[in-house]
Design a protein around this motif. Structure first.
Motif, PDB file in Angstrom:
ATOM      1  N   SER A 136       0.828  -1.203   0.000  1.00  0.00           N
ATOM      2  CA  SER A 136       0.000   0.000   0.000  1.00  0.00           C
ATOM      3  C   SER A 136       0.866   1.258   0.000  1.00  0.00           C
ATOM      4  CB  SER A 136      -0.980   0.000   1.181  1.00  0.00           C
ATOM      5  OG  SER A 136      -0.295  -0.175   2.392  1.00  0.00           O
ATOM      6  N   ALA A 137       2.034   1.201   0.619  1.00  0.00           N
ATOM      7  CA  ALA A 137       2.954   2.345   0.586  1.00  0.00           C
ATOM      8  C   ALA A 137       3.457   2.585  -0.839  1.00  0.00           C
ATOM      9  CB  ALA A 137       4.124   2.118   1.543  1.00  0.00           C
ATOM     10  N   ASP A 138       3.753   1.507  -1.568  1.00  0.00           N
ATOM     11  CA  ASP A 138       4.138   1.634  -2.982  1.00  0.00           C
ATOM     12  C   ASP A 138       3.020   2.305  -3.776  1.00  0.00           C
ATOM     13  OD1 ASP A 138       6.479   0.178  -2.517  1.00  0.00           O
ATOM     14  OD2 ASP A 138       5.641  -1.693  -3.309  1.00  0.00           O
ATOM     15  N   PHE A 139       1.802   1.825  -3.549  1.00  0.00           N
ATOM     16  CA  PHE A 139       0.645   2.382  -4.246  1.00  0.00           C
ATOM     17  C   PHE A 139       0.565   3.888  -4.001  1.00  0.00           C
ATOM     18  CE2 PHE A 139      -3.718   3.810  -4.417  1.00  0.00           C
ATOM     19  CZ  PHE A 139      -4.190   3.251  -5.592  1.00  0.00           C
ATOM     20  N   ALA A 140       0.664   4.288  -2.741  1.00  0.00           N
ATOM     21  CA  ALA A 140       0.568   5.711  -2.392  1.00  0.00           C
ATOM     22  C   ALA A 140       1.676   6.522  -3.055  1.00  0.00           C
ATOM     23  CB  ALA A 140       0.618   5.885  -0.876  1.00  0.00           C
ATOM     24  N   ARG A 141       2.894   5.998  -3.046  1.00  0.00           N
ATOM     25  CA  ARG A 141       4.007   6.726  -3.672  1.00  0.00           C
ATOM     26  C   ARG A 141       3.797   6.886  -5.175  1.00  0.00           C
ATOM     27  NH1 ARG A 141       6.981   4.317   0.431  1.00  0.00           N
ATOM     28  NH2 ARG A 141       7.296   2.372  -0.671  1.00  0.00           N
ATOM     29  N   ILE A 142       3.415   5.815  -5.837  1.00  0.00           N
ATOM     30  CA  ILE A 142       3.210   5.868  -7.294  1.00  0.00           C
ATOM     31  C   ILE A 142       2.068   6.827  -7.625  1.00  0.00           C
ATOM     32  CG2 ILE A 142       2.478   4.527  -9.302  1.00  0.00           C
ATOM     33  CD1 ILE A 142       3.977   2.109  -7.949  1.00  0.00           C
ATOM     34  N   SER A 197       8.111  19.813   1.247  1.00  0.00           N
ATOM     35  CA  SER A 197       8.366  19.424  -0.134  1.00  0.00           C
ATOM     36  C   SER A 197       7.370  18.365  -0.592  1.00  0.00           C
ATOM     37  CB  SER A 197       9.788  18.854  -0.264  1.00  0.00           C
ATOM     38  OG  SER A 197       9.880  17.635   0.464  1.00  0.00           O
ATOM     39  N   GLU A 198       7.384  18.134  -1.896  1.00  0.00           N
ATOM     40  CA  GLU A 198       6.576  17.046  -2.453  1.00  0.00           C
ATOM     41  C   GLU A 198       7.036  15.699  -1.892  1.00  0.00           C
ATOM     42  OE1 GLU A 198       6.738  17.271  -6.719  1.00  0.00           O
ATOM     43  OE2 GLU A 198       5.487  19.078  -6.772  1.00  0.00           O
ATOM     44  N   ALA A 199       8.335  15.542  -1.723  1.00  0.00           N
ATOM     45  CA  ALA A 199       8.858  14.281  -1.179  1.00  0.00           C
ATOM     46  C   ALA A 199       8.319  14.037   0.229  1.00  0.00           C
ATOM     47  CB  ALA A 199      10.384  14.293  -1.172  1.00  0.00           C
ATOM     48  N   LEU A 214       1.372  14.552  -8.671  1.00  0.00           N
ATOM     49  CA  LEU A 214       2.214  15.751  -8.517  1.00  0.00           C
ATOM     50  C   LEU A 214       2.963  16.097  -9.800  1.00  0.00           C
ATOM     51  CD1 LEU A 214       3.535  14.973  -4.945  1.00  0.00           C
ATOM     52  CD2 LEU A 214       2.037  16.892  -5.581  1.00  0.00           C
ATOM     53  N   LYS A 215       3.420  15.088 -10.514  1.00  0.00           N
ATOM     54  CA  LYS A 215       4.142  15.330 -11.766  1.00  0.00           C
ATOM     55  C   LYS A 215       3.196  15.796 -12.869  1.00  0.00           C
ATOM     56  CE  LYS A 215       7.134  13.203 -15.171  1.00  0.00           C
ATOM     57  NZ  LYS A 215       7.601  11.987 -15.773  1.00  0.00           N
ATOM     58  N   ASN A 216       1.955  15.381 -12.789  1.00  0.00           N
ATOM     59  CA  ASN A 216       0.953  15.678 -13.819  1.00  0.00           C
ATOM     60  C   ASN A 216      -0.224  16.444 -13.212  1.00  0.00           C
ATOM     61  OD1 ASN A 216       2.083  13.925 -16.115  1.00  0.00           O
ATOM     62  ND2 ASN A 216       1.985  12.508 -14.383  1.00  0.00           N
ATOM     63  N   ARG A 217       0.073  17.554 -12.556  1.00  0.00           N
ATOM     64  CA  ARG A 217      -0.969  18.294 -11.814  1.00  0.00           C
ATOM     65  C   ARG A 217      -2.163  18.666 -12.687  1.00  0.00           C
ATOM     66  NH1 ARG A 217       1.179  20.815  -6.789  1.00  0.00           N
ATOM     67  NH2 ARG A 217       3.328  20.116  -6.657  1.00  0.00           N
ATOM     68  N   HIS A 218      -1.897  19.165 -13.875  1.00  0.00           N
ATOM     69  CA  HIS A 218      -3.004  19.571 -14.747  1.00  0.00           C
ATOM     70  C   HIS A 218      -3.833  18.358 -15.180  1.00  0.00           C
ATOM     71  CE1 HIS A 218      -1.827  23.709 -14.867  1.00  0.00           C
ATOM     72  NE2 HIS A 218      -0.664  23.460 -15.459  1.00  0.00           N
ATOM     73  N   LEU A 219      -3.167  17.276 -15.512  1.00  0.00           N
ATOM     74  CA  LEU A 219      -3.898  16.067 -15.915  1.00  0.00           C
ATOM     75  C   LEU A 219      -4.680  15.496 -14.741  1.00  0.00           C
ATOM     76  CD1 LEU A 219      -1.219  14.362 -18.154  1.00  0.00           C
ATOM     77  CD2 LEU A 219      -3.395  15.349 -18.910  1.00  0.00           C
ATOM     78  N   TYR A 220      -4.088  15.521 -13.553  1.00  0.00           N
ATOM     79  CA  TYR A 220      -4.789  15.036 -12.372  1.00  0.00           C
ATOM     80  C   TYR A 220      -6.039  15.883 -12.129  1.00  0.00           C
ATOM     81  CZ  TYR A 220      -5.624  13.303  -7.654  1.00  0.00           C
ATOM     82  OH  TYR A 220      -6.200  12.743  -6.544  1.00  0.00           O
ATOM     83  N   GLY A 221      -5.919  17.180 -12.353  1.00  0.00           N
ATOM     84  CA  GLY A 221      -7.083  18.052 -12.237  1.00  0.00           C
ATOM     85  C   GLY A 221      -8.172  17.664 -13.225  1.00  0.00           C
ATOM     86  N   GLY A 271      -7.418  14.005  -0.796  1.00  0.00           N
ATOM     87  CA  GLY A 271      -7.452  15.067   0.214  1.00  0.00           C
ATOM     88  C   GLY A 271      -6.068  15.623   0.488  1.00  0.00           C
ATOM     89  N   GLY A 272      -5.099  14.741   0.679  1.00  0.00           N
ATOM     90  CA  GLY A 272      -3.731  15.188   0.939  1.00  0.00           C
ATOM     91  C   GLY A 272      -3.149  15.976  -0.223  1.00  0.00           C
ATOM     92  N   LEU A 273      -3.359  15.471  -1.431  1.00  0.00           N
ATOM     93  CA  LEU A 273      -2.853  16.164  -2.623  1.00  0.00           C
ATOM     94  C   LEU A 273      -3.516  17.529  -2.795  1.00  0.00           C
ATOM     95  CD1 LEU A 273      -2.767  13.045  -4.928  1.00  0.00           C
ATOM     96  CD2 LEU A 273      -0.766  14.444  -4.345  1.00  0.00           C
ATOM     97  N   SER A 274      -4.825  17.596  -2.565  1.00  0.00           N
ATOM     98  CA  SER A 274      -5.551  18.865  -2.710  1.00  0.00           C
ATOM     99  C   SER A 274      -5.115  19.875  -1.652  1.00  0.00           C
ATOM    100  CB  SER A 274      -7.064  18.625  -2.609  1.00  0.00           C
ATOM    101  OG  SER A 274      -7.500  17.802  -3.651  1.00  0.00           O
ATOM    102  N   LEU A 275      -4.979  19.437  -0.425  1.00  0.00           N
ATOM    103  CA  LEU A 275      -4.542  20.346   0.645  1.00  0.00           C
ATOM    104  C   LEU A 275      -3.118  20.829   0.409  1.00  0.00           C
ATOM    105  CD1 LEU A 275      -6.052  18.479   3.716  1.00  0.00           C
ATOM    106  CD2 LEU A 275      -6.829  20.665   2.749  1.00  0.00           C
ATOM    107  N   PHE A 276      -2.254  19.957  -0.069  1.00  0.00           N
ATOM    108  CA  PHE A 276      -0.879  20.354  -0.378  1.00  0.00           C
ATOM    109  C   PHE A 276      -0.866  21.380  -1.505  1.00  0.00           C
ATOM    110  CE2 PHE A 276       3.225  19.823  -2.542  1.00  0.00           C
ATOM    111  CZ  PHE A 276       4.096  20.036  -1.475  1.00  0.00           C
TER     112      PHE A 276
END
Length: 193
Positions: free
Chosen positions: A90-96, A177-179, A102-109, A163-168
């Protein structure tokens, strides 16, 4: 130009004529444009200009702008699902997942802007979303677990991640940092109950 082409008003050598898979080329061009600049102002006309074709010809492949955006979102979900196949924990899943978002912010949006309630009318998009969800289920809950528990486990992961990505992105989380965000999300998902 032949007499038939002249009468039909067509010039077989015009600059907008092209061979190939126009639909796939349009999705790829729109994907690149959305990744670079966001999807909010993306238009069929811009994509057609990028491809060097008449914008009306894209209506042979997409009913409207939303259909093009759905196709781009489908491609983005498919690319995320392909990456998530590498997750073992599950940690791998979260990292990927977090790295992709984060790398594709516009696409994620764009991906998160597609309303789930209408996906039943968009089978390709729905299938792509389900490929991501299937990867989450593979990691989050055993196949023999109660279906309700599996669904809730996946929902928890997606709610936590989004939620975490949106709040960040909004600057609300106090992380350097993103890391650091990726580490926190990975730890939370790895230890969730």
């Amino acid at each position: 130009m032949s007499e038939t082409e002249k009468r039909a008003g067509r010039d077989s050598n015009r600059a907008t004529y092209r061979h190939g898979n126009v639909r796939a080329d349009a999705v790829e061009a729109a994907y690149r444009m959305a990744a670079r600049e966001g999807h909010e102002k993306l238009s069929l006309r811009q994509v057609a200009t990028e491809l060097g074709i008449a914008h009306r010809s894209l209506y042979n492949h997409f009913a409207d702008r939303d259909a093009l955006l759905d196709a781009v979102a489908t491609e983005a979900f498919d690319r995320l699902a392909a990456r998530l196949k590498r997750a073992v924990t599950s940690a791998d899943f979260a990292r990927i997942y977090a790295r992709y978002a984060l790398k594709n912010r516009h696409l994620y949006g764009l991906m998160t802007s597609r309303p789930h309630a209408t996906m039943k009318d968009k089978p390709e998009l729905q299938d792509a979303v389900h490929r991501v969800i299937s990867e989450a289920m593979r990691i989050s809950a055993p196949a023999d677990a109660d279906p309700g528990l599996r669904r809730r486990a996946v929902m928890k992961d997606f709610i936590l991640m989004h939620g975490g990505l949106s709040l960040f992105a909004a600057g609300i989380l106090d992380l350097p940092s993103e890391a650091a965000l990726i580490d926190e999300l990975s730890a939370m998902i790895a230890t969730r109950a």
